[in-house]
Design an enzyme around this catalytic site. Structure first.
Site, short mmCIF file in Angstrom:
data_model
loop_
_atom_site.label_atom_id
_atom_site.label_comp_id
_atom_site.label_asym_id
_atom_site.label_seq_id
_atom_site.Cartn_x
_atom_site.Cartn_y
_atom_site.Cartn_z
N HIS A 1 -6.28 -5.23 -12.38
CA HIS A 1 -4.89 -5.69 -12.37
C HIS A 1 -4.87 -7.11 -12.91
O HIS A 1 -5.62 -7.98 -12.42
CB HIS A 1 -4.36 -5.74 -10.93
CG HIS A 1 -4.28 -4.41 -10.23
ND1 HIS A 1 -3.08 -3.75 -10.01
CD2 HIS A 1 -5.24 -3.62 -9.69
CE1 HIS A 1 -3.32 -2.62 -9.36
NE2 HIS A 1 -4.62 -2.52 -9.15
N HIS B 1 -9.85 0.09 -13.06
CA HIS B 1 -8.85 -0.74 -13.74
C HIS B 1 -8.81 -2.11 -13.10
O HIS B 1 -9.02 -2.24 -11.90
CB HIS B 1 -7.46 -0.08 -13.69
CG HIS B 1 -7.03 0.32 -12.31
ND1 HIS B 1 -7.51 1.46 -11.68
CD2 HIS B 1 -6.20 -0.26 -11.42
CE1 HIS B 1 -6.97 1.56 -10.48
NE2 HIS B 1 -6.18 0.52 -10.28
N SER C 1 -5.90 3.52 -5.40
CA SER C 1 -5.14 4.78 -5.35
C SER C 1 -5.36 5.63 -6.59
O SER C 1 -5.12 6.84 -6.56
CB SER C 1 -3.64 4.49 -5.17
OG SER C 1 -3.17 3.68 -6.23
N VAL C 2 -5.79 5.02 -7.69
CA VAL C 2 -6.11 5.78 -8.90
C VAL C 2 -7.60 5.58 -9.18
O VAL C 2 -8.05 4.44 -9.40
CB VAL C 2 -5.26 5.33 -10.11
CG1 VAL C 2 -5.61 6.18 -11.33
CG2 VAL C 2 -3.77 5.43 -9.80
#
Ligand code: AMP
Length: 112
Positions: A100, A98, A93-94
């Site tokens: 997690h 990244h 979604s971004v």
């Protein structure tokens, strides 16, 4: 494209930082799915894992090292998950790469 994470990296949006150096930032996820849920990201704009180039591989390795040291610091070395969603079909979604880092409770095997 400027994402929420670019704004956090350049300081225009607040976040709870758990690690930072010149190349990497790690923050607490605002919607944690476990007691420990951090997002480890490069400061360099990379859209997703699929966009990683060979010159970025040292950075990816350093992100893994940051995950390892956060796992020690937050006492989750007995079990954690390090994952990335690459692309909208995976639920990204971004669109700023990244990882997690998730732990602090027993994790089930549901990945999909
Ligand atoms: P993904 O869906 O894999 O792209 O992950 C994006 C993650 O960013 C989600 O787990 C969100 O909860 C998290 N997130 C979105 N906005 C923020 C923010 N401002 N600060 C911290 N985490 C955020």
């Amino acid at each position: 494209m400027t994402t929420i994470f670019d704004k956090i990296i350049n300081g225009t949006l607040p976040a709870e930082k758990v690690f930072e150096n010149e190349r990497i930032l790690a923050i607490k996820d605002i919607h944690p799915v476990a007691p420990i849920h951090f997002l480890i990201m490069p400061k360099k704009s990379i859209r997703d894992l699929q966009s990683v180039k060979s010159e970025d591989l040292a950075l990816i390795g350093e992100m893994v090292q940051v995950a390892q040291s956060l796992a020690v610091k937050y006492d989750i070395v007995d079990g954690y998950r390090l994952l990335t969603n690459s692309g909208p079909e995976a639920g990204q979604s971004v669109f700023h790469l990244h990882f997690h880092l998730i732990g602090g409770r027993r994790l089930t095997h549901e990945l999909g």
